[in-house]
Design an enzyme around this catalytic site. Sequence first.
Site, short mmCIF file in Angstrom:
data_model
loop_
_atom_site.label_atom_id
_atom_site.label_comp_id
_atom_site.label_asym_id
_atom_site.label_seq_id
_atom_site.Cartn_x
_atom_site.Cartn_y
_atom_site.Cartn_z
N ARG A 74 5.97 49.88 -8.16
CA ARG A 74 6.18 50.17 -9.59
C ARG A 74 7.67 50.31 -9.86
O ARG A 74 8.29 51.32 -9.54
CB ARG A 74 5.45 51.48 -9.95
CG ARG A 74 5.64 51.91 -11.38
CD ARG A 74 4.94 51.03 -12.37
NE ARG A 74 3.49 51.05 -12.19
CZ ARG A 74 2.67 50.10 -12.68
NH1 ARG A 74 3.16 49.09 -13.38
NH2 ARG A 74 1.36 50.17 -12.46
N ARG A 100 3.02 39.26 -5.49
CA ARG A 100 3.83 40.48 -5.45
C ARG A 100 3.34 41.44 -4.36
O ARG A 100 4.00 42.43 -4.08
CB ARG A 100 3.89 41.18 -6.81
CG ARG A 100 2.60 41.75 -7.33
CD ARG A 100 2.85 42.57 -8.61
NE ARG A 100 1.61 42.98 -9.25
CZ ARG A 100 1.53 43.89 -10.18
NH1 ARG A 100 2.62 44.54 -10.60
NH2 ARG A 100 0.38 44.20 -10.74
N HIS A 170 9.43 40.42 -13.75
CA HIS A 170 8.98 41.58 -14.54
C HIS A 170 9.99 42.73 -14.39
O HIS A 170 9.72 43.72 -13.73
CB HIS A 170 7.59 41.96 -14.01
CG HIS A 170 6.83 42.99 -14.76
ND1 HIS A 170 7.36 44.19 -15.17
CD2 HIS A 170 5.54 43.00 -15.16
CE1 HIS A 170 6.42 44.89 -15.77
NE2 HIS A 170 5.31 44.19 -15.78
N ASP A 214 3.75 47.06 -26.09
CA ASP A 214 3.36 46.03 -25.12
C ASP A 214 3.26 44.72 -25.90
O ASP A 214 2.24 44.44 -26.54
CB ASP A 214 2.01 46.42 -24.47
CG ASP A 214 1.71 45.60 -23.23
OD1 ASP A 214 2.46 44.65 -22.95
OD2 ASP A 214 0.72 45.91 -22.54
N GLU A 273 10.89 41.42 -19.85
CA GLU A 273 10.41 40.52 -18.80
C GLU A 273 10.66 39.05 -19.17
O GLU A 273 10.29 38.62 -20.26
CB GLU A 273 8.91 40.76 -18.59
CG GLU A 273 8.62 42.22 -18.28
CD GLU A 273 7.14 42.57 -18.40
OE1 GLU A 273 6.30 41.71 -18.05
OE2 GLU A 273 6.82 43.68 -18.85
C1 BG6 Z 1 3.28 44.25 -18.54
C2 BG6 Z 1 2.03 44.02 -19.35
O1 BG6 Z 1 3.89 43.04 -18.29
O2 BG6 Z 1 2.93 44.86 -17.28
C3 BG6 Z 1 1.28 45.33 -19.53
O3 BG6 Z 1 2.38 43.45 -20.59
C4 BG6 Z 1 0.98 45.95 -18.17
O4 BG6 Z 1 0.07 45.10 -20.25
C5 BG6 Z 1 2.28 46.11 -17.40
O5 BG6 Z 1 0.35 47.22 -18.36
C6 BG6 Z 1 2.11 46.69 -16.00
O6 BG6 Z 1 1.20 45.95 -15.26
P1 BG6 Z 1 0.78 46.40 -13.81
O7 BG6 Z 1 -0.27 45.44 -13.34
O8 BG6 Z 1 2.02 46.34 -12.94
O9 BG6 Z 1 0.28 47.82 -13.93
#
Ligand code: BG6
Length: 302
Positions: A74, A100, A170, A214, A273
């Site tokens: 994260r 990933r 991302h 979002d 992103e």
């Molecule tokens: C973003 C999405 O790119 O990533 C969101 O638009 C999503 O909807 C977020 O919640 C995080 O995604 P993840 O799979 O890493 O929890």
Amino acid sequence: MSALEDLNARFALAGQLSFVDGPGGLVQARIENDLAAAAVTLYGAHVMTFQPRSHEPVLWLSPQTHFAVGKAIRGGVPVCWPWFAAHPEQATYPSHGFVRTQPWQVSATAAMPDGTTRLQLTRAATPDETEFWPHAYRLELLVTVGQSLSLSLNVHNPGQHAFTYTGALHTYFTVGDVNRINITGLDQTDYLDKVTGFDRKTQAGPVIFTQETDRIYLDTAATCVINDPVLRRRIHVAKSGSQTTVVWNPWAEKSAAMPDMGPDAYRTMVCVETANAADDQITVPPGASHHLQAEISVEALQ
Ligand code: BG6
């Protein structure tokens, strides 16, 4: 010779790049040169930190993140591929694709004459992935660490048939206070609002944050700027090979519900992103490639 010793023997760059065991046993490249420092784990080809000299850290990495095989990290820069967000048909498939959470290989390192350091990571199809993705592929992520951070994802199709994918670099950014930042570069751009069920809307003025956000901004190749009066800086996100920009902040409730974020984590992060998503789907014919690039730089405010 251990695998780590072998990596260092083949690819370390004296005084600039070495491989170490990171948290969770995930091997990472530590890069440090006269211009910046960065850490990139081979797990997911995931850039975790980037800090140019005389600036605060640029990327946001959750203090609660999991460092474990099978879990997504994260923060930093997850490489999302070959689908962005939820799979369009298969609800049980992993969010943001599978690469990933897979190991990548080091294919090259280089100390460049301009003082930057390069690391290239590669991943090709393996038999156990055919459930998710039946096509041959070769991904190369070239990371260049200098005053700016340059990320270039090359998606190559070595197979006999065309394939079509979505994806993203991302990027999670550190901000002083999400309530006080704004993002410019998207004025008058249409977007799909995921918070209201993918309603199509048009951005008016800079993006500001007062609630869960979002958004999939459509048909835009624009550079975005995160204006941060608290950290007294602007972060520029320039890109190519992408007609989609996603802006995400989960806000209080969702942040608290995510075990790898925690209650207040949302206050100091925002994602901008560099994506190929929604209608911006990329078809790669046999033998061809697509390049997705993001260039991240920081400008101090007086
Ligand atoms: C973003 C999405 O790119 O990533 C969101 O638009 C999503 O909807 C977020 O919640 C995080 O995604 P993840 O799979 O890493 O929890």
